[in-house]
Design an enzyme around this catalytic site. Structure first.
Site, PDB file in Angstrom:
ATOM      1  CG  ASP A  47      -4.312   0.418   3.072  1.00 16.94           C
ATOM      2  OD1 ASP A  47      -4.370   0.223   1.850  1.00 16.94           O
ATOM      3  OD2 ASP A  47      -5.217   0.085   3.858  1.00 16.94           O
ATOM      4  CG  HIS A  56     -12.131  -1.290   3.751  1.00 18.54           C
ATOM      5  ND1 HIS A  56     -11.109  -2.200   3.587  1.00 18.54           N
ATOM      6  CD2 HIS A  56     -13.172  -1.775   2.998  1.00 18.54           C
ATOM      7  CE1 HIS A  56     -11.511  -3.179   2.780  1.00 18.54           C
ATOM      8  NE2 HIS A  56     -12.758  -2.941   2.407  1.00 18.54           N
ATOM      9  CG  HIS A  59      -5.545  -6.722   8.832  1.00 14.57           C
ATOM     10  ND1 HIS A  59      -6.313  -7.859   8.800  1.00 14.57           N
ATOM     11  CD2 HIS A  59      -5.627  -6.160   7.614  1.00 14.57           C
ATOM     12  CE1 HIS A  59      -6.829  -7.979   7.594  1.00 14.57           C
ATOM     13  NE2 HIS A  59      -6.438  -6.967   6.855  1.00 14.57           N
TER      14      HIS A  59
HETATM   15  N1  COA Z   1      -3.233   2.724  15.821  1.00 15.44           N
HETATM   16  C1  COA Z   1      -3.292   2.703  17.164  1.00 15.44           C
HETATM   17  N2  COA Z   1      -3.932   1.751  17.857  1.00 15.44           N
HETATM   18  C2  COA Z   1      -4.547   0.782  17.162  1.00 15.44           C
HETATM   19  C3  COA Z   1      -4.508   0.736  15.751  1.00 15.44           C
HETATM   20  C4  COA Z   1      -3.830   1.753  15.092  1.00 15.44           C
HETATM   21  N3  COA Z   1      -3.782   1.773  13.766  1.00 15.44           N
HETATM   22  N4  COA Z   1      -5.180  -0.338  15.328  1.00 15.44           N
HETATM   23  C5  COA Z   1      -5.628  -0.960  16.421  1.00 15.44           C
HETATM   24  N5  COA Z   1      -5.242  -0.275  17.540  1.00 15.44           N
HETATM   25  C6  COA Z   1      -5.556  -0.635  18.915  1.00 15.44           C
HETATM   26  C7  COA Z   1      -6.948  -0.116  19.254  1.00 15.44           C
HETATM   27  O1  COA Z   1      -6.920   1.205  19.758  1.00 15.44           O
HETATM   28  C8  COA Z   1      -7.415  -1.135  20.234  1.00 15.44           C
HETATM   29  O2  COA Z   1      -6.801  -0.844  21.466  1.00 15.44           O
HETATM   30  P1  COA Z   1      -7.615  -1.036  22.849  1.00 15.44           P
HETATM   31  O3  COA Z   1      -7.928  -2.512  22.900  1.00 15.44           O
HETATM   32  O4  COA Z   1      -6.660  -0.554  23.882  1.00 15.44           O
HETATM   33  O5  COA Z   1      -8.844  -0.195  22.712  1.00 15.44           O
HETATM   34  C9  COA Z   1      -6.793  -2.438  19.729  1.00 15.44           C
HETATM   35  O6  COA Z   1      -5.637  -2.054  19.002  1.00 15.44           O
HETATM   36  C10 COA Z   1      -7.719  -3.236  18.823  1.00 15.44           C
HETATM   37  O7  COA Z   1      -8.122  -2.383  17.749  1.00 15.44           O
HETATM   38  P2  COA Z   1      -9.553  -2.365  17.069  1.00 15.44           P
HETATM   39  O8  COA Z   1      -9.780  -1.059  16.406  1.00 15.44           O
HETATM   40  O9  COA Z   1     -10.576  -2.819  18.052  1.00 15.44           O
HETATM   41  O10 COA Z   1      -9.352  -3.517  15.988  1.00 15.44           O
HETATM   42  P3  COA Z   1     -10.358  -3.830  14.816  1.00 15.44           P
HETATM   43  O11 COA Z   1     -10.069  -5.210  14.418  1.00 15.44           O
HETATM   44  O12 COA Z   1     -11.760  -3.484  15.179  1.00 15.44           O
HETATM   45  O13 COA Z   1      -9.937  -2.797  13.677  1.00 15.44           O
HETATM   46  C11 COA Z   1      -8.620  -1.774  11.997  1.00 15.44           C
HETATM   47  C12 COA Z   1      -8.984  -3.087  12.714  1.00 15.44           C
HETATM   48  C13 COA Z   1      -7.808  -2.114  10.761  1.00 15.44           C
HETATM   49  C14 COA Z   1      -9.905  -1.042  11.561  1.00 15.44           C
HETATM   50  C15 COA Z   1      -7.797  -0.901  12.967  1.00 15.44           C
HETATM   51  O14 COA Z   1      -6.583  -1.560  13.274  1.00 15.44           O
HETATM   52  C16 COA Z   1      -7.543   0.493  12.404  1.00 15.44           C
HETATM   53  O15 COA Z   1      -8.386   1.384  12.582  1.00 15.44           O
HETATM   54  N6  COA Z   1      -6.368   0.702  11.750  1.00 15.44           N
HETATM   55  C17 COA Z   1      -6.082   1.984  11.117  1.00 15.44           C
HETATM   56  C18 COA Z   1      -6.769   2.109   9.770  1.00 15.44           C
HETATM   57  C19 COA Z   1      -6.157   1.210   8.734  1.00 15.44           C
HETATM   58  O16 COA Z   1      -4.956   1.168   8.555  1.00 15.44           O
HETATM   59  N7  COA Z   1      -7.029   0.520   8.009  1.00 15.44           N
HETATM   60  C20 COA Z   1      -6.622  -0.371   6.921  1.00 15.44           C
HETATM   61  C21 COA Z   1      -6.980  -1.765   7.272  1.00 15.44           C
HETATM   62  S1  COA Z   1      -6.317  -2.910   6.115  1.00 15.44           S
END
Ligand code: COA
Length: 379
Positions: free
Chosen positions: A313, A223, A262
């Site tokens: 971010d 987050h 996201h």
């Molecule tokens: N880097 C690499 N792969 C990513 C990614 C990232 N930052 N964000 C998502 N993915 C991939 C996941 O590995 C997943 O792939 P898969 O389906 O092959 O397993 C797919 O995209 C879906 O991701 P998921 O984590 O299930 O999405 P979510 O909606 O649960 O999570 C976040 C959203 C923001 C938590 C996630 O994108 C993330 O961890 N981002 C990095 C942290 C970040 O920048 N957070 C700030 C948010 S505003």
């Protein structure tokens, strides 16, 4: 045996309540606060006007803004007791933990803790809005062994924060970029920390407890903590020439790249272009273009390879770094702004409350007989 129920893991796609505070529109990559496009607010308003809008629901008239600003400036000082507590914080503590403790302390100092009427909650909001930057700056200086710099009531919200941290106010361009980052970070519907604050409020707990919970949720690197992780990543990459290899290697090792992806936006975060524009301006005025060049390579490669776009971010991390802040301060700065969104949601939840209490799908052992310790040892 698991019950035959499809669990919406992470509450993905679940609508849990109504809100009139902000609207996230992934189909058009746009975001409005109380009906106003966030990009327009960045161009035409100060953070103080937006902090008013989010909680009161309307942009302020001049007299309303003056009253709000006078109150915010009046509340900036923290008590000597809190200052003494900050001086005792372990110097290696993360500033989010220090801030969570500081907000908890100002809650304990407030005699109206159980009064959650609209007017009192608004007053408590302005109290936190004003004091949170003072806590962050005091702790920043304590960690560096420097004397505390008192707030200056002749300065705007953003100018005063620089003043309290560095004992000087930077150029108008840098202050504007900071102000814009606060406007962009101020509110974003039912994200994890806001939802946490609403859950706490739904038990009829107080606003300070709900904000402390929000701070705890925001700290996580999935987050708000991502803005810090972005800068650690850029520093690890170090040079423009390393960027392409680094990101391809990270992706082949299935690493999550901080600042990308996201839950709601799948084709771009509406706030990114505005923040990027201001980060670029600062990079050229400070001669630190390399962070932008590395960011561009990561951005293009993530879209080409994974079709995953940056979130706010991603440009905010290097922008704060170029402003001179320590990396561990980035998420506390996010709190300085998001206090507006959280408070608006807390007030909205309290006005039309029902305790938030979902169900779970039980997957543990079937009911079984309890044996005494003696019988357990002999079987
Ligand atoms: N880097 C690499 N792969 C990513 C990614 C990232 N930052 N964000 C998502 N993915 C991939 C996941 O590995 C997943 O792939 P898969 O389906 O092959 O397993 C797919 O995209 C879906 O991701 P998921 O984590 O299930 O999405 P979510 O909606 O649960 O999570 C976040 C959203 C923001 C938590 C996630 O994108 C993330 O961890 N981002 C990095 C942290 C970040 O920048 N957070 C700030 C948010 S505003």
């Amino acid at each position: 045996m698991a019950e035959n129920i499809k669990v919406p893991k992470g509450l993905a796609g679940v609508i849990t309540d109504d809100t009139s505070i902000s609207k996230v529109m992934p189909e058009s990559n746009s975001l409005t606060y109380r009906g106003y496009a966030v990009q327009d607010l960045c161009e035409k308003c100060t953070f103080e006007e937006v902090a008013y809008l989010i909680v009161y629901g309307e942009l302020p008239l001049l007299t309303e803004l003056n009253d709000f600003v006078i109150k915010e400036r009046k509340y900036r000082n923290i008590s000597d007791d809190l200052l003494d507590v900050i001086k005792k914080f372990p110097k290696n503590a993360h500033p989010m933990d220090s801030l969570r403790t500081g907000v908890s302390f100002i809650g304990m100092e407030d005699q109206r803790i159980w009064d959650d009427s609209f007017d009192t909650n608004i007053n408590k909001y302005i109290n936190m809005l004003a004091k949170i930057p003072t806590i962050i700056a005091a702790n920043f200086r304590h960690k560096k062994g420097k004397d505390f710099v008192s707030p200056n009531n002749n300065l705007t919200f953003s100018e005063n924060f620089f003043h309290m941290c560095f004992d000087k106010v930077p150029s108008k361009e840098v202050v504007k970029a900071f102000d814009v980052s606060l406007i962009l970070y101020a509110e974003h519907s039912f994200n994890a920390s806001t939802f946490t604050s609403r859950v706490i409020t739904s038990t009829n707990s107080d606003i300070y407890s709900a904000i402390c919970g929000g701070i705890g949720a925001l700290k996580g690197p999935l987050h708000g903590g991502a803005n810090e992780q972005v800068m650690y990543m850029l520093k690890e990459i170090g040079e423009v020439n390393n960027a392409k290899h680094w990101i391809l290697d990270a992706l082949s090792n299935k690493k999550k790249i901080m600042g990308f992806g996201h839950r709601v936006y799948k084709f771009g975060d509406s706030r990114v272009p505005t923040m990027t524009k201001y980060a670029k301006k600062m990079a050229s005025s400070t001669g630190k273009e390399k962070w932008i060049q590395i960011s561009n390579i990561l951005n293009d490669t993530m879209i080409e390879e994974k079709n995953i776009y940056p979130n706010l971010d991603f440009p905010a991390g290097p922008a704060y770094y170029m402003m001179g802040f320590d990396i561990e301060m980035f998420t506390p700065i996010f709190v300085m702004s998001r206090i507006s969104g959280w408070s608006a949601h807390i007030i909205e939840q309290a006005a039309n409350n029902r305790i938030i209490r979902p169900l779970s799908s039980y997957v543990g052992p079937a009911q079984r007989k309890v044996l005494s310790i003696k019988d357990r040892n002999t079987t």
